[in-house]
Motif scaffolding. Structure first.
Motif, mmCIF file in Angstrom:
data_model
loop_
_atom_site.group_PDB
_atom_site.id
_atom_site.type_symbol
_atom_site.label_atom_id
_atom_site.label_comp_id
_atom_site.label_asym_id
_atom_site.label_seq_id
_atom_site.Cartn_x
_atom_site.Cartn_y
_atom_site.Cartn_z
ATOM 1 N N LYS A 2 0.813 -1.217 0.000
ATOM 2 C CA LYS A 2 0.000 0.000 0.000
ATOM 3 C C LYS A 2 0.848 1.269 0.000
ATOM 4 O O LYS A 2 0.355 2.330 -0.338
ATOM 5 N N ASP A 3 2.136 1.150 0.344
ATOM 6 C CA ASP A 3 3.001 2.319 0.363
ATOM 7 C C ASP A 3 3.805 2.485 -0.928
ATOM 8 O O ASP A 3 4.588 3.421 -1.056
ATOM 9 N N GLY A 4 3.607 1.584 -1.871
ATOM 10 C CA GLY A 4 4.350 1.663 -3.123
ATOM 11 C C GLY A 4 3.901 2.828 -3.983
ATOM 12 O O GLY A 4 2.728 3.196 -3.988
ATOM 13 N N THR A 5 4.839 3.373 -4.725
ATOM 14 C CA THR A 5 4.532 4.489 -5.617
ATOM 15 C C THR A 5 4.249 3.957 -7.026
ATOM 16 O O THR A 5 4.600 2.813 -7.358
ATOM 17 N N GLN A 6 3.671 4.819 -7.839
ATOM 18 C CA GLN A 6 3.411 4.431 -9.225
ATOM 19 C C GLN A 6 4.724 4.091 -9.917
ATOM 20 O O GLN A 6 4.810 3.109 -10.655
ATOM 21 N N GLU A 7 5.744 4.880 -9.678
ATOM 22 C CA GLU A 7 7.055 4.640 -10.282
ATOM 23 C C GLU A 7 7.585 3.259 -9.887
ATOM 24 O O GLU A 7 8.108 2.519 -10.729
ATOM 25 N N GLU A 8 7.451 2.896 -8.633
ATOM 26 C CA GLU A 8 7.919 1.582 -8.172
ATOM 27 C C GLU A 8 7.125 0.442 -8.820
ATOM 28 O O GLU A 8 7.695 -0.571 -9.234
ATOM 29 N N PHE A 9 5.814 0.629 -8.928
ATOM 30 C CA PHE A 9 5.007 -0.436 -9.528
ATOM 31 C C PHE A 9 5.244 -0.551 -11.027
ATOM 32 O O PHE A 9 5.227 -1.656 -11.574
#
Length: 188
Positions: A2-9
């Motif tokens: 839930k703490d992941g960013t769009q860039e990370e995903f």
């Protein structure tokens, strides 16, 4: 997650692509494992059963989706023997027509017609689907390609023969509506 960013995903999505591309290789490995042992009492291995089913499907003029469905209809036996049919269907579902995955998902129940009475089970349990558009197709699949494919003398094609077909099917875009044809049943 839930703490992941769009860039990370988006990064993870790109890194996942090579792994997804190796799906067919993992399936081939599982099929090869199925050649090493069989269930006690059977005269052929699980792999031979799948190969024999696919050989029969091809001999009947089936298209590539049905051939791969027949080849992989029991691929889940090793990991999920109590629900191998549903497990196997989930392996192929993103890459074949809806009716093929439906038949694979339900073939275990339909197969009970041939043996359930010996255990005191309901051999007609499949009748709950008698009004389903895939009922007759599943019954035919079981009769022509599944229950008859335990013959140690049947001339069966090899895994290497079917490998290009496997690669073609699993190279498709997952869940492509043009392939899946949700709700369409054209039969065998």
């Amino acid at each position: 997650m839930k703490d992941g960013t769009q860039e990370e995903f988006l990064m993870l999505h790109e890194l996942e692509k090579p792994y997804l591309g190796l799906t067919v290789d993992r399936i081939m490995d599982e099929l090869r494992r199925q050649s090493e042992a069989t269930l006690e009492g059977y005269q052929i291995t699980r792999l031979q059963h799948g190969l024999q089913s696919a050989t029969r499907a091809e001999a009947d003029g089936a298209d590539i989706d049905w051939i791969i469905g027949a080849l992989l209809h029991d691929v889940g036996d090793g990991l999920a023997p109590q629900n191998h049919d549903r497990f196997s269907a989930e392996v192929i579902r993103p890459f074949v027509r809806w009716e093929v995955s439906w038949v694979v998902e339900h073939h275990g129940l339909f197969q009970m017609l041939y043996f359930a009475r010996h255990y005191g089970w309901d051999e007609n349990a499949r009748d709950r689907y008698k009004d389903h558009p895939c009922f007759d197709t599943c019954a035919t699949f079981c009769e022509r390609w599944d229950q008859s494919s335990f013959d140690p003398d049947y001339p069966t094609k090899t895994l290497e023969y079917f490998e290009p077909m496997l690669r073609d099917v699993f190279a498709r875009k997952a869940y492509d509506p043009a392939v899946i044809q949700d709700g369409v049943s054209i039969g065998l």
